[in-house]
Design a protein around this motif. Structure first.
Motif, short mmCIF file in Angstrom:
data_model
loop_
_atom_site.label_atom_id
_atom_site.label_comp_id
_atom_site.label_asym_id
_atom_site.label_seq_id
_atom_site.Cartn_x
_atom_site.Cartn_y
_atom_site.Cartn_z
N GLU A 152 -28.52 10.21 29.28
CA GLU A 152 -28.46 8.75 29.31
C GLU A 152 -27.01 8.32 29.54
OE1 GLU A 152 -30.92 6.62 29.30
OE2 GLU A 152 -32.45 8.17 29.02
N PRO A 153 -26.73 7.71 30.70
CA PRO A 153 -25.33 7.37 31.04
C PRO A 153 -24.62 6.52 29.98
CG PRO A 153 -26.74 7.11 32.96
CD PRO A 153 -27.66 7.38 31.79
N LEU A 154 -25.29 5.53 29.42
CA LEU A 154 -24.63 4.68 28.43
C LEU A 154 -24.28 5.45 27.16
CD1 LEU A 154 -26.58 1.31 28.80
CD2 LEU A 154 -24.29 1.88 29.64
N ILE A 155 -25.17 6.35 26.75
CA ILE A 155 -24.88 7.16 25.56
C ILE A 155 -23.74 8.13 25.86
CG2 ILE A 155 -25.81 8.88 23.96
CD1 ILE A 155 -28.53 7.47 24.24
N SER A 156 -23.75 8.71 27.04
CA SER A 156 -22.68 9.62 27.43
C SER A 156 -21.33 8.90 27.43
CB SER A 156 -22.97 10.22 28.81
OG SER A 156 -21.97 11.14 29.17
N MET A 157 -21.30 7.69 28.01
CA MET A 157 -20.05 6.92 28.03
C MET A 157 -19.59 6.56 26.62
SD MET A 157 -20.26 4.47 31.41
CE MET A 157 -21.81 3.72 30.96
N MET A 158 -20.55 6.21 25.75
CA MET A 158 -20.21 5.90 24.36
C MET A 158 -19.59 7.12 23.68
SD MET A 158 -22.66 4.71 21.22
CE MET A 158 -23.46 6.31 21.21
N LEU A 159 -20.19 8.30 23.88
CA LEU A 159 -19.64 9.52 23.29
C LEU A 159 -18.24 9.79 23.84
CD1 LEU A 159 -22.73 11.89 23.21
CD2 LEU A 159 -21.45 11.03 21.23
N GLU A 160 -18.05 9.59 25.14
CA GLU A 160 -16.72 9.78 25.73
C GLU A 160 -15.71 8.86 25.06
OE1 GLU A 160 -16.62 9.80 30.04
OE2 GLU A 160 -18.57 10.81 30.09
N ASP A 161 -16.09 7.59 24.86
CA ASP A 161 -15.20 6.64 24.19
C ASP A 161 -14.89 7.07 22.76
OD1 ASP A 161 -15.11 5.07 26.47
OD2 ASP A 161 -16.56 3.58 25.72
N PHE A 162 -15.91 7.53 22.03
CA PHE A 162 -15.71 7.99 20.66
C PHE A 162 -14.73 9.17 20.64
CE2 PHE A 162 -20.10 6.66 18.73
CZ PHE A 162 -19.73 5.32 18.82
N ILE A 163 -14.93 10.13 21.52
CA ILE A 163 -14.08 11.32 21.55
C ILE A 163 -12.64 10.93 21.86
CG2 ILE A 163 -13.63 13.44 22.86
CD1 ILE A 163 -16.75 13.77 22.90
N ASP A 164 -12.47 10.02 22.80
CA ASP A 164 -11.13 9.54 23.14
C ASP A 164 -10.50 8.82 21.94
OD1 ASP A 164 -8.98 9.04 25.06
OD2 ASP A 164 -9.62 6.94 24.93
N ALA A 165 -11.26 7.96 21.28
CA ALA A 165 -10.75 7.22 20.12
C ALA A 165 -10.41 8.14 18.96
CB ALA A 165 -11.77 6.17 19.68
N LEU A 166 -11.07 9.30 18.90
CA LEU A 166 -10.81 10.28 17.85
C LEU A 166 -9.67 11.22 18.23
CD1 LEU A 166 -14.52 11.06 16.92
CD2 LEU A 166 -12.85 9.81 15.52
N ASP A 167 -8.95 10.88 19.28
CA ASP A 167 -7.79 11.65 19.75
C ASP A 167 -8.17 13.07 20.15
OD1 ASP A 167 -5.12 11.71 20.49
OD2 ASP A 167 -4.50 12.61 18.59
N ARG A 168 -9.33 13.16 20.82
CA ARG A 168 -9.78 14.43 21.39
C ARG A 168 -9.97 14.22 22.88
NH1 ARG A 168 -13.46 15.46 16.13
NH2 ARG A 168 -11.69 16.04 14.92
N GLU A 169 -10.35 15.25 23.57
CA GLU A 169 -10.46 15.17 25.02
C GLU A 169 -11.86 15.58 25.46
OE1 GLU A 169 -8.41 17.28 28.90
OE2 GLU A 169 -7.43 17.43 26.95
N VAL A 170 -12.42 14.84 26.41
CA VAL A 170 -13.70 15.22 26.99
C VAL A 170 -13.43 16.31 28.01
CG1 VAL A 170 -15.67 14.44 28.35
CG2 VAL A 170 -14.68 12.92 26.62
N ALA A 171 -13.98 17.48 27.76
CA ALA A 171 -13.79 18.63 28.67
C ALA A 171 -14.70 18.51 29.89
CB ALA A 171 -14.07 19.94 27.93
N GLY A 172 -15.68 17.64 29.82
CA GLY A 172 -16.61 17.41 30.91
C GLY A 172 -17.87 16.80 30.36
N ALA A 173 -18.65 16.22 31.27
CA ALA A 173 -19.94 15.64 30.88
C ALA A 173 -20.97 16.04 31.93
CB ALA A 173 -19.84 14.13 30.78
N ALA A 174 -22.15 16.42 31.46
CA ALA A 174 -23.23 16.81 32.35
C ALA A 174 -24.52 16.17 31.86
CB ALA A 174 -23.38 18.33 32.37
N ASP A 175 -25.43 15.91 32.80
CA ASP A 175 -26.71 15.33 32.42
C ASP A 175 -27.88 16.29 32.61
OD1 ASP A 175 -26.96 15.32 35.16
OD2 ASP A 175 -27.25 13.15 35.34
N ASN A 176 -27.55 17.56 32.92
CA ASN A 176 -28.60 18.57 33.06
C ASN A 176 -28.03 19.95 32.76
OD1 ASN A 176 -27.45 19.71 35.52
ND2 ASN A 176 -28.19 17.87 36.54
#
Length: 117
Positions: free
Chosen positions: A13-37
């Motif tokens: 779900e794109p919106l949930i993925s984007m929300m998780l990316e925002d959370f990870i960024d706000a938690l001072d971590r880095e998104v190593a990548g995102a996949a939907d399958n």
């Protein structure tokens, strides 16, 4: 051991993925990548540089993330299973894995990632 820094997100779900990316960024971590399958997630794992992952149990078109969980387990990379609730059956080999229930909160994501440390 410190909490994981580079997090792979497997969420269809794109919106949930984007929300998780925002959370990870706000938690001072880095998104190593995102996949939907599964195929996209395995390709990102092949690239390396992943400290941990958040895996949505059920992906699009009936696909489930168990092959990704198996690969992460084989590679020694910890992960959290994201689930929408009672309809999501956790496969036997992964029933002891940390669970992150939807709807997600930043606090919940932070606590789940800290438990992987």
């Amino acid at each position: 051991m410190s909490s994981p820094r580079r997090i792979l997100i497997v969420e269809d779900e794109p919106l949930i993925s984007m929300m998780l990316e925002d959370f990870i960024d706000a938690l001072d971590r880095e998104v190593a990548g995102a996949a939907d399958n599964v195929a996209g997630a395995i390709a990102l794992i092949d690239q390396g540089g992943i400290d941990a992952a958040i895996l949505d149990v059920n992906l699009r078109a009936g696909e489930q993330s168990w092959p990704v969980a198996e690969r992460l387990t084989r590679d020694g990379i910890p992960f959290i299973l994201a689930t929408g609730g009672a309809g999501d059956m956790i496969a036997e080999p992964f029933r002891g894995c940390p669970i992150l229930s939807k709807p997600f909160t930043m606090d919940g994501v932070e606590k789940a990632l800290d438990r992987l440390a």
